[in-house]
Motif scaffolding. Structure first.
Motif, PDB file in Angstrom:
ATOM      1  N   CYS A  10      38.795  14.399  -6.881  1.00 36.75           N
ATOM      2  CA  CYS A  10      39.745  15.407  -7.357  1.00 36.75           C
ATOM      3  C   CYS A  10      39.939  15.251  -8.867  1.00 36.75           C
ATOM      4  O   CYS A  10      40.311  14.179  -9.341  1.00 36.75           O
ATOM      5  CB  CYS A  10      41.079  15.223  -6.630  1.00 36.75           C
ATOM      6  SG  CYS A  10      42.412  16.235  -7.284  1.00 36.75           S
ATOM      7  N   ASN A  55      55.798  20.420   1.742  1.00 38.32           N
ATOM      8  CA  ASN A  55      55.496  20.521   0.314  1.00 38.32           C
ATOM      9  C   ASN A  55      54.501  19.471  -0.174  1.00 38.32           C
ATOM     10  O   ASN A  55      54.112  19.493  -1.333  1.00 38.32           O
ATOM     11  CB  ASN A  55      56.783  20.452  -0.505  1.00 38.32           C
ATOM     12  CG  ASN A  55      57.650  21.655  -0.249  1.00 38.32           C
ATOM     13  OD1 ASN A  55      57.169  22.763  -0.034  1.00 38.32           O
ATOM     14  ND2 ASN A  55      58.954  21.448  -0.246  1.00 38.32           N
ATOM     15  N   LEU A  56      54.097  18.578   0.717  1.00 39.08           N
ATOM     16  CA  LEU A  56      53.072  17.589   0.388  1.00 39.08           C
ATOM     17  C   LEU A  56      51.716  17.981   0.964  1.00 39.08           C
ATOM     18  O   LEU A  56      50.718  17.312   0.752  1.00 39.08           O
ATOM     19  CB  LEU A  56      53.499  16.201   0.900  1.00 39.08           C
ATOM     20  CG  LEU A  56      52.683  15.005   0.437  1.00 39.08           C
ATOM     21  CD1 LEU A  56      52.656  14.889  -1.086  1.00 39.08           C
ATOM     22  CD2 LEU A  56      53.230  13.719   1.050  1.00 39.08           C
ATOM     23  N   ARG A  58      48.308  20.117   1.405  1.00 40.58           N
ATOM     24  CA  ARG A  58      47.329  20.944   0.691  1.00 40.58           C
ATOM     25  C   ARG A  58      46.964  22.105   1.630  1.00 40.58           C
ATOM     26  O   ARG A  58      46.132  21.954   2.510  1.00 40.58           O
ATOM     27  CB  ARG A  58      46.092  20.124   0.329  1.00 40.58           C
ATOM     28  CG  ARG A  58      46.380  19.029  -0.680  1.00 40.58           C
ATOM     29  CD  ARG A  58      45.151  18.203  -0.979  1.00 40.58           C
ATOM     30  NE  ARG A  58      44.012  19.007  -1.394  1.00 40.58           N
ATOM     31  CZ  ARG A  58      43.813  19.486  -2.615  1.00 40.58           C
ATOM     32  NH1 ARG A  58      44.678  19.240  -3.572  1.00 40.58           N
ATOM     33  NH2 ARG A  58      42.757  20.207  -2.888  1.00 40.58           N
ATOM     34  N   GLU A  90      48.594  16.107  -0.594  1.00 41.87           N
ATOM     35  CA  GLU A  90      48.477  16.503  -2.004  1.00 41.87           C
ATOM     36  C   GLU A  90      48.261  15.267  -2.862  1.00 41.87           C
ATOM     37  O   GLU A  90      48.742  14.189  -2.542  1.00 41.87           O
ATOM     38  CB  GLU A  90      49.767  17.226  -2.433  1.00 41.87           C
ATOM     39  CG  GLU A  90      49.675  17.883  -3.782  1.00 41.87           C
ATOM     40  CD  GLU A  90      48.579  18.927  -3.878  1.00 41.87           C
ATOM     41  OE1 GLU A  90      47.467  18.591  -4.353  1.00 41.87           O
ATOM     42  OE2 GLU A  90      48.829  20.075  -3.487  1.00 41.87           O
ATOM     43  N   ARG A  91      47.546  15.457  -3.959  1.00 43.95           N
ATOM     44  CA  ARG A  91      47.230  14.325  -4.822  1.00 43.95           C
ATOM     45  C   ARG A  91      47.217  14.737  -6.276  1.00 43.95           C
ATOM     46  O   ARG A  91      47.072  15.937  -6.539  1.00 43.95           O
ATOM     47  CB  ARG A  91      45.884  13.734  -4.432  1.00 43.95           C
ATOM     48  CG  ARG A  91      44.722  14.713  -4.750  1.00 43.95           C
ATOM     49  CD  ARG A  91      43.775  14.836  -3.643  1.00 43.95           C
ATOM     50  NE  ARG A  91      42.722  15.798  -3.968  1.00 43.95           N
ATOM     51  CZ  ARG A  91      42.064  16.429  -3.063  1.00 43.95           C
ATOM     52  NH1 ARG A  91      42.351  16.247  -1.801  1.00 43.95           N
ATOM     53  NH2 ARG A  91      41.115  17.253  -3.383  1.00 43.95           N
ATOM     54  N   ILE A 102      54.298  14.043  -7.704  1.00 45.62           N
ATOM     55  CA  ILE A 102      52.960  14.550  -7.429  1.00 45.62           C
ATOM     56  C   ILE A 102      52.424  14.959  -8.795  1.00 45.62           C
ATOM     57  O   ILE A 102      53.058  15.737  -9.511  1.00 45.62           O
ATOM     58  CB  ILE A 102      52.996  15.760  -6.473  1.00 45.62           C
ATOM     59  CG1 ILE A 102      53.586  15.358  -5.125  1.00 45.62           C
ATOM     60  CG2 ILE A 102      51.584  16.335  -6.297  1.00 45.62           C
ATOM     61  CD1 ILE A 102      53.881  16.522  -4.202  1.00 45.62           C
ATOM     62  N   ARG A 104      50.793  17.042 -10.465  1.00 49.70           N
ATOM     63  CA  ARG A 104      50.314  18.409 -10.661  1.00 49.70           C
ATOM     64  C   ARG A 104      51.371  19.173 -11.415  1.00 49.70           C
ATOM     65  O   ARG A 104      52.383  19.532 -10.826  1.00 49.70           O
ATOM     66  CB  ARG A 104      50.011  19.074  -9.322  1.00 49.70           C
ATOM     67  CG  ARG A 104      48.798  18.442  -8.687  1.00 49.70           C
ATOM     68  CD  ARG A 104      48.362  19.176  -7.450  1.00 49.70           C
ATOM     69  NE  ARG A 104      47.093  18.652  -7.030  1.00 49.70           N
ATOM     70  CZ  ARG A 104      45.924  19.168  -7.355  1.00 49.70           C
ATOM     71  NH1 ARG A 104      45.856  20.225  -8.109  1.00 49.70           N
ATOM     72  NH2 ARG A 104      44.808  18.629  -6.926  1.00 49.70           N
TER      73      ARG A 104
END
Length: 113
Positions: A10, A55-56, A58, A90-91, A102, A104
């Motif tokens: 990613c 919300n975590l 993907r 998510e990452r 997070i 992002r």
């Protein structure tokens, strides 16, 4: 100790790792696709992030679209889905003591280091 939940494939995760490397601080890398957090660990991460489990997720991952999208899922079911399919997490996630973000965009990591 700073921890990053990282996926080297990613670009955002790689950018987050670069930010940590540039900080000069000690940190631990957890390749969460190989070392998947347990349900208990994931719940603790979600609590630190102060978000709902959904919300975590993907939501553009194929497994989400085919197996979970549109279903009325409990928080427990969502957490279980992420544990069983870590690609859904998510990452990158960066944790520093009692703070977590997070990454992002990756610059958010600077807020906690």
């Amino acid at each position: 100790m700073i921890t990053i939940y990282h996926n080297n494939r990613c670009s955002k995760s790689r950018q987050g790792l670069s930010i940590l490397e540039a900080s000069g601080k000690d940190f631990e890398v957890i390749k969460y696709l190989e070392n998947t957090p347990t349900e208990t660990e994931l719940r603790a991460i979600i609590k630190l992030l102060d978000i709902a489990p959904i919300n975590l997720v993907r939501k553009n991952e194929t497994i989400w679209k085919t197996d979970f999208k549109g279903k009325d899922l409990s928080d427990d079911a969502i957490i279980s889905a992420m544990v069983n399919h870590p690609k859904l997490i998510e990452r990158p996630i960066v944790i520093n003591n009692k703070k977590a973000v997070i990454g992002r965009p990756p610059e958010k990591i600077k807020e906690i280091i």
